[in-house]
Design a protein around this motif. Structure first.
Motif, PDB file in Angstrom:
ATOM      1  N   ARG A   1       0.858  -1.188   0.000  1.00  0.00           N
ATOM      2  CA  ARG A   1       0.000   0.000   0.000  1.00  0.00           C
ATOM      3  C   ARG A   1       0.895   1.240   0.000  1.00  0.00           C
ATOM      4  NH1 ARG A   1      -3.924  -3.257   0.573  1.00  0.00           N
ATOM      5  NH2 ARG A   1      -4.814  -4.293   2.321  1.00  0.00           N
TER       6      ARG A   1
ATOM      7  N   SER B   1       0.196   4.227   0.559  1.00  0.00           N
ATOM      8  CA  SER B   1      -0.075   5.140   1.668  1.00  0.00           C
ATOM      9  C   SER B   1       0.534   4.639   2.981  1.00  0.00           C
ATOM     10  CB  SER B   1      -1.585   5.318   1.847  1.00  0.00           C
ATOM     11  OG  SER B   1      -2.188   4.085   2.176  1.00  0.00           O
ATOM     12  N   ARG B   2       0.917   3.359   3.001  1.00  0.00           N
ATOM     13  CA  ARG B   2       1.503   2.767   4.208  1.00  0.00           C
ATOM     14  C   ARG B   2       2.707   1.900   3.849  1.00  0.00           C
ATOM     15  NH1 ARG B   2      -4.205   0.579   6.527  1.00  0.00           N
ATOM     16  NH2 ARG B   2      -5.168   2.591   6.863  1.00  0.00           N
TER      17      ARG B   2
ATOM     18  N   ASP C   1       5.495   1.472   5.196  1.00  0.00           N
ATOM     19  CA  ASP C   1       6.213   0.877   6.328  1.00  0.00           C
ATOM     20  C   ASP C   1       5.500  -0.349   6.903  1.00  0.00           C
ATOM     21  OD1 ASP C   1       4.191   2.730   7.004  1.00  0.00           O
ATOM     22  OD2 ASP C   1       4.908   2.779   9.087  1.00  0.00           O
ATOM     23  N   ARG C   2       4.265  -0.577   6.493  1.00  0.00           N
ATOM     24  CA  ARG C   2       3.493  -1.697   7.031  1.00  0.00           C
ATOM     25  C   ARG C   2       3.657  -2.931   6.147  1.00  0.00           C
ATOM     26  NH1 ARG C   2      -2.347   0.049   8.856  1.00  0.00           N
ATOM     27  NH2 ARG C   2      -1.882  -1.081  10.769  1.00  0.00           N
TER      28      ARG C   2
END
Length: 190
Positions: A20, A22-23, A25-26
């Motif tokens: 993703r 938008s994320r 780091d996840r």
């Protein structure tokens, strides 16, 4: 190639395996039985329906839909059964252990997603080559009489390799192929 990267991205998104943006780091949570992750399939299907006027885009979207369906279908990828019962959606629902989800997602990538990408790339190459192949076949057909079956067999045999080369994305010198056909047909008549 660029088309390979684009197709691969669409297939990963449809399969629920894309990072993703938008994320970043996840970690990627592979949840093939999650209704939240499956909504993308409906969006892709609707997009594919209107993309029919853009054949190459339609090929990419159809491949993504195929990858997305396969990434959720235990009949197509039996490894998915190991994740049954882990959807991680509700308050009381348990998510799959990360290592198990990673193992299954690796199997999905190798057995479903990557084959869908390769089929898409091959279809796009064939689509791009279709005008060359059509021109080659039309010009070759003019070199022999329709009633001469033996000449037709010779022409088809000589067209096979250049046709396959064009479908694979290779360059074909149409004039060189036609000259070879003319030579073979004239040698036959002697």
């Amino acid at each position: 190639s660029e088309i390979h990267a684009i197709t691969r991205h669409f297939c990963f998104v449809a399969a629920g395996l894309a990072p993703r943006s938008s994320r970043p780091d996840r970690p990627i949570l592979f949840r093939p039985f999650s209704s939240r992750d499956a909504h993308i399939m409906l969006q892709l299907k609707r997009t594919a329906e209107v993309a029919s006027v853009y054949p190459q885009m339609k090929i990419v979207l159809d491949s993504a839909l195929s990858a997305g369906k396969g990434a959720r279908d235990p009949k197509q990828c039996p490894a998915l059964l190991r994740l049954k019962g882990f959807d991680g959606e509700g308050k009381y629902s348990q998510a799959a252990p990360p290592q198990l989800a990673k193992e299954v997602s690796d199997v999905v990538i190798s057995s479903v997603v990557e084959p869908a990408v390769e089929r898409s790339v091959e279809r796009i190459k064939a689509f791009k080559a279709s005008s060359t192949i059509t021109a080659l076949r039309q010009q070759a057909a003019q070199l022999c009489n329709d009633s001469d079956e033996e000449a037709g067999k010779i022409v088809r045999a000589l067209l096979h390799k250049p046709t396959m080369k064009a479908r694979e994305g290779g360059d074909v010198d149409i004039q060189q192929v036609l000259d070879r056909i003319k030579l073979e047909l004239s040698n036959r008549q002697r």
